[in-house]
Design an enzyme around this catalytic site. Sequence first.
Site, PDB file in Angstrom:
ATOM      1  N   ASP A  83       3.827  -8.193 -61.308  1.00  0.00           N
ATOM      2  CA  ASP A  83       2.479  -7.928 -61.345  1.00  0.00           C
ATOM      3  C   ASP A  83       0.811  -7.856 -60.408  1.00  0.00           C
ATOM      4  O   ASP A  83      -0.182  -7.771 -60.896  1.00  0.00           O
ATOM      5  CB  ASP A  83       1.755  -9.068 -62.517  1.00  0.00           C
ATOM      6  N   ASN A  84       1.118  -7.737 -59.404  1.00  0.00           N
ATOM      7  CA  ASN A  84       0.365  -6.932 -58.716  1.00  0.00           C
ATOM      8  C   ASN A  84       0.272  -5.632 -58.652  1.00  0.00           C
ATOM      9  O   ASN A  84      -0.986  -5.286 -58.076  1.00  0.00           O
ATOM     10  CB  ASN A  84       0.698  -7.082 -56.554  1.00  0.00           C
TER      11      ASN A  84
ATOM     12  N   TYR B 152      18.328 -10.190 -30.502  1.00  0.00           N
ATOM     13  CA  TYR B 152      17.688 -10.945 -32.089  1.00  0.00           C
ATOM     14  C   TYR B 152      17.301  -9.205 -32.449  1.00  0.00           C
ATOM     15  O   TYR B 152      16.125  -8.840 -31.708  1.00  0.00           O
ATOM     16  CB  TYR B 152      17.132 -11.867 -32.235  1.00  0.00           C
ATOM     17  N   GLY B 153      17.122  -9.294 -33.368  1.00  0.00           N
ATOM     18  CA  GLY B 153      17.015  -7.562 -33.648  1.00  0.00           C
ATOM     19  C   GLY B 153      14.604  -7.325 -33.254  1.00  0.00           C
ATOM     20  O   GLY B 153      14.989  -6.096 -33.309  1.00  0.00           O
TER      21      GLY B 153
ATOM     22  N   SER C  66       2.697 -12.054 -41.435  1.00  0.00           N
ATOM     23  CA  SER C  66       4.087 -11.543 -41.999  1.00  0.00           C
ATOM     24  C   SER C  66       4.790 -12.783 -43.217  1.00  0.00           C
ATOM     25  O   SER C  66       3.472 -13.520 -43.428  1.00  0.00           O
ATOM     26  CB  SER C  66       5.018 -12.173 -40.772  1.00  0.00           C
TER      27      SER C  66
ATOM     28  N   LYS D 261       9.565  -2.802 -33.280  1.00  0.00           N
ATOM     29  CA  LYS D 261       8.068  -3.416 -33.087  1.00  0.00           C
ATOM     30  C   LYS D 261       7.869  -2.305 -31.854  1.00  0.00           C
ATOM     31  O   LYS D 261       6.314  -2.219 -31.562  1.00  0.00           O
ATOM     32  CB  LYS D 261       8.314  -4.871 -32.827  1.00  0.00           C
TER      33      LYS D 261
ATOM     34  N   ASP E   1       7.198  -1.259 -43.856  1.00  0.00           N
ATOM     35  CA  ASP E   1       6.978  -1.740 -42.255  1.00  0.00           C
ATOM     36  C   ASP E   1       5.888  -1.802 -41.672  1.00  0.00           C
ATOM     37  O   ASP E   1       4.809  -1.830 -40.674  1.00  0.00           O
ATOM     38  CB  ASP E   1       8.550  -2.323 -41.263  1.00  0.00           C
TER      39      ASP E   1
ATOM     40  N   ASN F 129      14.519 -17.146 -41.026  1.00  0.00           N
ATOM     41  CA  ASN F 129      14.171 -15.641 -40.439  1.00  0.00           C
ATOM     42  C   ASN F 129      15.651 -14.838 -40.612  1.00  0.00           C
ATOM     43  O   ASN F 129      15.806 -14.002 -39.862  1.00  0.00           O
ATOM     44  CB  ASN F 129      13.849 -15.347 -39.057  1.00  0.00           C
TER      45      ASN F 129
ATOM     46  N   HIS G  89       0.784  -1.335 -38.659  1.00  0.00           N
ATOM     47  CA  HIS G  89       1.962  -1.877 -39.404  1.00  0.00           C
ATOM     48  C   HIS G  89       1.681  -2.602 -41.052  1.00  0.00           C
ATOM     49  O   HIS G  89       1.687  -3.223 -41.543  1.00  0.00           O
ATOM     50  CB  HIS G  89       1.738  -4.031 -38.298  1.00  0.00           C
TER      51      HIS G  89
ATOM     52  N   ARG H  26      18.233 -11.756 -42.106  1.00  0.00           N
ATOM     53  CA  ARG H  26      17.664 -10.684 -42.153  1.00  0.00           C
ATOM     54  C   ARG H  26      19.434  -9.605 -42.638  1.00  0.00           C
ATOM     55  O   ARG H  26      20.139  -9.679 -42.601  1.00  0.00           O
ATOM     56  CB  ARG H  26      17.543  -9.722 -40.832  1.00  0.00           C
TER      57      ARG H  26
ATOM     58  N   ARG I 115      11.527 -13.127 -33.306  1.00  0.00           N
ATOM     59  CA  ARG I 115      10.465 -12.304 -31.826  1.00  0.00           C
ATOM     60  C   ARG I 115      10.221 -13.421 -30.915  1.00  0.00           C
ATOM     61  O   ARG I 115       9.850 -14.390 -32.197  1.00  0.00           O
ATOM     62  CB  ARG I 115       9.962 -11.635 -32.566  1.00  0.00           C
TER      63      ARG I 115
ATOM     64  N   CYS J 298       3.839 -12.810 -46.276  1.00  0.00           N
ATOM     65  CA  CYS J 298       3.065 -12.296 -47.476  1.00  0.00           C
ATOM     66  C   CYS J 298       3.230 -11.662 -48.670  1.00  0.00           C
ATOM     67  O   CYS J 298       2.758 -10.659 -49.719  1.00  0.00           O
ATOM     68  CB  CYS J 298       1.642 -11.747 -47.097  1.00  0.00           C
ATOM     69  N   GLY J 299       4.770 -10.702 -48.534  1.00  0.00           N
ATOM     70  CA  GLY J 299       5.166 -10.344 -49.301  1.00  0.00           C
ATOM     71  C   GLY J 299       5.334  -8.609 -49.073  1.00  0.00           C
ATOM     72  O   GLY J 299       5.097  -7.821 -49.972  1.00  0.00           O
ATOM     73  N   LYS J 300       5.046  -7.862 -48.187  1.00  0.00           N
ATOM     74  CA  LYS J 300       5.218  -7.002 -48.223  1.00  0.00           C
ATOM     75  C   LYS J 300       6.430  -6.046 -48.145  1.00  0.00           C
ATOM     76  O   LYS J 300       5.549  -4.815 -48.809  1.00  0.00           O
ATOM     77  CB  LYS J 300       5.538  -6.372 -46.272  1.00  0.00           C
ATOM     78  N   THR J 301       7.780  -6.242 -47.952  1.00  0.00           N
ATOM     79  CA  THR J 301       9.002  -5.183 -48.998  1.00  0.00           C
ATOM     80  C   THR J 301       8.504  -5.065 -50.135  1.00  0.00           C
ATOM     81  O   THR J 301       8.796  -4.838 -50.963  1.00  0.00           O
ATOM     82  CB  THR J 301      10.159  -6.000 -48.246  1.00  0.00           C
ATOM     83  N   ASN J 302       8.644  -6.777 -50.528  1.00  0.00           N
ATOM     84  CA  ASN J 302       8.300  -6.535 -52.225  1.00  0.00           C
ATOM     85  C   ASN J 302       7.522  -5.752 -53.061  1.00  0.00           C
ATOM     86  O   ASN J 302       7.585  -5.477 -54.050  1.00  0.00           O
ATOM     87  CB  ASN J 302       7.908  -8.438 -52.685  1.00  0.00           C
TER      88      ASN J 302
HETATM   89  C1  OXD Z   1       8.037  -7.982 -38.661  1.00  0.00           C
HETATM   90  C2  OXD Z   1       8.904  -7.630 -38.552  1.00  0.00           C
HETATM   91  O1  OXD Z   1       7.836 -10.103 -38.247  1.00  0.00           O
HETATM   92  O2  OXD Z   1       8.889  -6.753 -39.466  1.00  0.00           O
HETATM   93  O3  OXD Z   1       6.462  -7.507 -38.901  1.00  0.00           O
HETATM   94  O4  OXD Z   1      10.348  -8.492 -38.711  1.00  0.00           O
HETATM   95 MN    MN Z   2       7.180  -6.315 -39.839  1.00  0.00          MN
END
Ligand code: OXD
Ligand code: MN
Length: 594
Positions: free
Chosen positions: A503-504, A197-198, A248, A206, A277, A375, A226, A377, A69, A250-254
């Site tokens: 463990d979170n 790009y995505g 970004s 977004k 997301d 980055n 977000h 994907r 982005r 910080c492991g959101k998907t995890n």
């Molecule tokens: C971001 C994404 O950049 O989700 O936040 O791709």
């Molecule tokens: Mn995002």
Amino acid sequence: MTNNKSVLNWINEMAEMVNPDKIVWIDGSEEQTEALRAEACKTGELEPLNAELYPNCYLHRTAVNDVARVENRTFICTRTKEDAGTINNWMDPKECYDKLSKLYKNSYQGKTMYVIPYSMGVVGSDFAKIGIELTDSIYVVLNMLIMTRVGKNVIDALGDSADFVKGLHAVAECDEEKRYICHFPEDNTIWSVNSGYGGNVLLGKKCFALRIASYLGRKEGWMAEHMLILGLENPQGEVKYISAAFPSACGKTNLAMLIPPEIYKKAGYKVWTVGDDIAWIRVGEDGRLWAVNPENGFFGVAPGTNEHSNYNALMTTKKNCIFTNVCHDLDNNSVWWEGLDNNPPKNALNWRGEKWDYTKYDKADKVGTSGAHPNSRFTAMASNCPCISSEFNSLKGVPLTAIIFGGRRAKTAPLVYESRNWQHGTFVGSIMASETTAAAAGAVGVVRRDPMAMRPFVGYDMGDYFAHWLNMGKKIPNAPKIFHVNWFRTDDEGHFIWPGFGDNMRVLMWILARCAGEVDAVETPIGFVPKAEDINIEGLEDVTVDTIRELLSIDNASWLEDVENIKAFYKQIGERVPAELYDELAILEANLKK
Ligand code: OXD
Ligand code: MN
């Protein structure tokens, strides 16, 4: 496909400008999708991968100058500059339309205009909003078919209405000097040009679901955030839902796809993913907040995804997936990325499509030497995720018990703390921040303030956005509690103290216990923190109650430094920062000085 005059007039107007050879409507059928995949493989836009290892999966490479982005080329084009605020780039709408019209002029010549009718949210649900994206890229079409709900039923749901987001995209020359991602919230319009790009071109994500939707949410009394959404099921089968916002990296998907540690798994706890997301959030009739994930797939960062860090995400990529800018293993026609395993392919092409020598990999120059772009994907279908929630397609969404904010802080923020109430929680979100990692040349540990992880995504003034949060709080009789977490505290040698990943869940368990009124907490200058013994460490090696105590400690001096940084940031946002947040800042400062 439709007689809707607003739709047809707009498409004609755009077609006159970009001048395509032909116009093709995307109907969402498997037959058409398959034909587009075949065409993309013929042109080289996609490469089919090993059908046994990766059925129906493809590899795509973007231009080397077009891999992320572009915040500095992203604009909010409201009629007045003040309405876009000081954090966003602004351009006068007329000036922007004129400027971009020149870039779009004849850009589809010799190409097809694809018309993608899509719904963010389940088609026809109260939450859902419709967009139409015009694009010259099959890659965009195929990604949108995964990431959103596309097809004839969307056009049927729109009927004669003019209430849709008009998105125009052109890869054009892919010239980074002429790249613009522009939003016209007052016109429900997005114009994106010179990128493939995505995040710049999948306009549902977004651009619509955050920037335009945050503007609409303020106008209509709801919130576009977000945030991931997860459900935590206890052994009795009750599921509590949590949404969480992180910047970004910080492991959101995890976290969204977390696998419980053994002690919880054995006891019968489960975690379900609703979204990784974006969350659209409304007040329900019962006075609680209800959230949906408006997307239909995951556009996840590949590097670092492996069996241990995120087994569920990895499994989600095993079929019907599009990989972008990863490393191509030529021996078995499969994909690889840094952090997948310890066996980099010996005969491979890097993300640029050049012969790759894994022995030259240098952590200090990942972009230059890695197999996969940092980055890179995967675009994967939510329905392929092993832990997808049964409520994923729910028309009314899921009720939120807790909202979590988080950031990457080496010293300041404790492992977890709870805000005193909605107003204080809004303040906690507004002061969210992350420190840059060693990856960014030079600037290690620089604090970037990223309120609610929305800094790049609010479609209007940030101070007004904070005010919207405070106003929403007045309309939620049964508001979720708001927490802040930090998985990234380090010791004196710079090692992470908390194990993180699965463990979170131990922290989520404390959060839910607090929401249920089942556990005490300690009041501190910044909010409530757990008693160290209330974080369950059973089965954890190397973590003692003393470690937890350390993770929960608050260093007043570094917080006071942060207070100065917050003051400067609020000043930068400008006059519209609500007085209530300055009150909270004053309380924080006074508490720290007591
Ligand atoms: C971001 C994404 O950049 O989700 O936040 O791709
Ligand atoms: Mn995002």
